[in-house]
Motif scaffolding. Sequence first.
Motif, short mmCIF file in Angstrom:
data_model
loop_
_atom_site.label_atom_id
_atom_site.label_comp_id
_atom_site.label_asym_id
_atom_site.label_seq_id
_atom_site.Cartn_x
_atom_site.Cartn_y
_atom_site.Cartn_z
N THR A 134 0.81 -1.22 0.00
CA THR A 134 0.00 0.00 0.00
C THR A 134 0.84 1.27 0.00
O THR A 134 2.02 1.26 0.37
CB THR A 134 -0.92 0.05 1.24
OG1 THR A 134 -0.12 -0.06 2.42
CG2 THR A 134 -1.97 -1.04 1.22
N GLU A 147 -8.17 14.61 3.88
CA GLU A 147 -8.75 13.35 3.41
C GLU A 147 -7.56 12.43 3.13
O GLU A 147 -6.66 12.79 2.37
CB GLU A 147 -9.52 13.56 2.11
CG GLU A 147 -10.76 14.40 2.23
CD GLU A 147 -11.93 13.64 2.83
OE1 GLU A 147 -11.94 12.40 2.77
OE2 GLU A 147 -12.83 14.31 3.35
N ALA A 149 -6.50 8.61 1.82
CA ALA A 149 -6.94 7.39 1.15
C ALA A 149 -5.73 6.48 0.93
O ALA A 149 -4.62 6.97 0.68
CB ALA A 149 -7.60 7.72 -0.18
N TYR A 151 -4.15 3.02 -1.17
CA TYR A 151 -4.26 2.33 -2.45
C TYR A 151 -3.27 1.18 -2.51
O TYR A 151 -2.22 1.23 -1.87
CB TYR A 151 -3.95 3.30 -3.60
CG TYR A 151 -4.90 4.46 -3.67
CD1 TYR A 151 -6.07 4.38 -4.42
CD2 TYR A 151 -4.64 5.63 -2.98
CE1 TYR A 151 -6.95 5.45 -4.48
CE2 TYR A 151 -5.52 6.70 -3.02
CZ TYR A 151 -6.67 6.61 -3.78
OH TYR A 151 -7.54 7.66 -3.82
N THR A 156 -5.67 0.50 -6.87
CA THR A 156 -7.00 0.13 -6.39
C THR A 156 -7.20 0.66 -4.98
O THR A 156 -6.33 0.45 -4.12
CB THR A 156 -7.15 -1.41 -6.38
OG1 THR A 156 -6.85 -1.91 -7.68
CG2 THR A 156 -8.55 -1.82 -5.96
N PRO A 157 -8.32 1.34 -4.69
CA PRO A 157 -8.55 1.85 -3.34
C PRO A 157 -8.61 0.74 -2.29
O PRO A 157 -9.13 -0.34 -2.54
CB PRO A 157 -9.92 2.55 -3.44
CG PRO A 157 -10.09 2.86 -4.89
CD PRO A 157 -9.38 1.74 -5.63
N VAL A 158 -8.08 1.03 -1.12
CA VAL A 158 -8.14 0.15 0.04
C VAL A 158 -9.16 0.79 0.97
O VAL A 158 -8.91 1.84 1.55
CB VAL A 158 -6.76 0.03 0.71
CG1 VAL A 158 -6.85 -0.78 2.00
CG2 VAL A 158 -5.73 -0.57 -0.25
N HIS A 159 -10.32 0.17 1.11
CA HIS A 159 -11.44 0.81 1.79
C HIS A 159 -11.42 0.72 3.32
O HIS A 159 -12.16 1.46 3.97
CB HIS A 159 -12.76 0.24 1.26
CG HIS A 159 -12.95 0.54 -0.20
ND1 HIS A 159 -13.17 1.81 -0.68
CD2 HIS A 159 -12.92 -0.27 -1.29
CE1 HIS A 159 -13.28 1.79 -2.00
NE2 HIS A 159 -13.13 0.53 -2.39
N ASP A 160 -10.58 -0.13 3.89
CA ASP A 160 -10.60 -0.25 5.35
C ASP A 160 -9.53 0.61 6.03
O ASP A 160 -9.26 0.46 7.21
CB ASP A 160 -10.46 -1.71 5.78
CG ASP A 160 -9.11 -2.32 5.43
OD1 ASP A 160 -8.40 -1.76 4.57
OD2 ASP A 160 -8.76 -3.35 6.03
N ARG A 161 -8.95 1.54 5.30
CA ARG A 161 -7.95 2.46 5.84
C ARG A 161 -8.30 3.88 5.39
O ARG A 161 -8.96 4.08 4.38
CB ARG A 161 -6.54 2.12 5.34
CG ARG A 161 -6.02 0.77 5.79
CD ARG A 161 -5.62 0.85 7.27
NE ARG A 161 -5.04 -0.37 7.76
CZ ARG A 161 -5.73 -1.33 8.37
NH1 ARG A 161 -7.03 -1.22 8.51
NH2 ARG A 161 -5.15 -2.39 8.85
#
Length: 169
Positions: A134, A147, A149, A151, A156-161
């Motif tokens: 990541t 913000e 985010a 990846y 690809t986005p990593v949604h749990d971080r």
Amino acid sequence: MRILIISDSHGEARLLREIVDRVNADHVIHCGDFTTDRNELPNVPMTVVRGNCDWEEVPEEDLWQVGQARFFVTHGHRYQVKSTLLPMRYRAEEAGAQIACFGHSHFPVCEQDGPILLINPGSISSPRGYPVPTYAVLETGEENRAEVAFYTTQGTPVHDRGGTFRWGE
């Protein structure tokens, strides 16, 4: 402002350049263990610190400021980040920073600890305790708000971080 935060690339200069090109950030923060010659790092506005595996003469710690946000950047191996984030928080406060960026553990972290936002982007080369490599992107425009985010190295986005954070409060 868009800031790419990356760490522990461990010789993956080509992958690092691909990520830097893809993200197209205004500034890059590399939290150490790049383990290449300094001239192999991308030629972009960058704050870079030395990790425990680096040999190049770059600072062990650095401060970088944009607007109201002051960043404390270090690798983390001198602050016990594999077991606790408290020494990192205290050092960031001592440095007058609102955001602390570090690596070393190869594990992605983004959390608010009192007035300090702590960010470990993980590792783009060899994650530990997390299933994918990541990096992090921090976007700030509004005073005291960011913000963050995460990846994968493929973008690809990593949604749990990540999330929305306010520092200094």
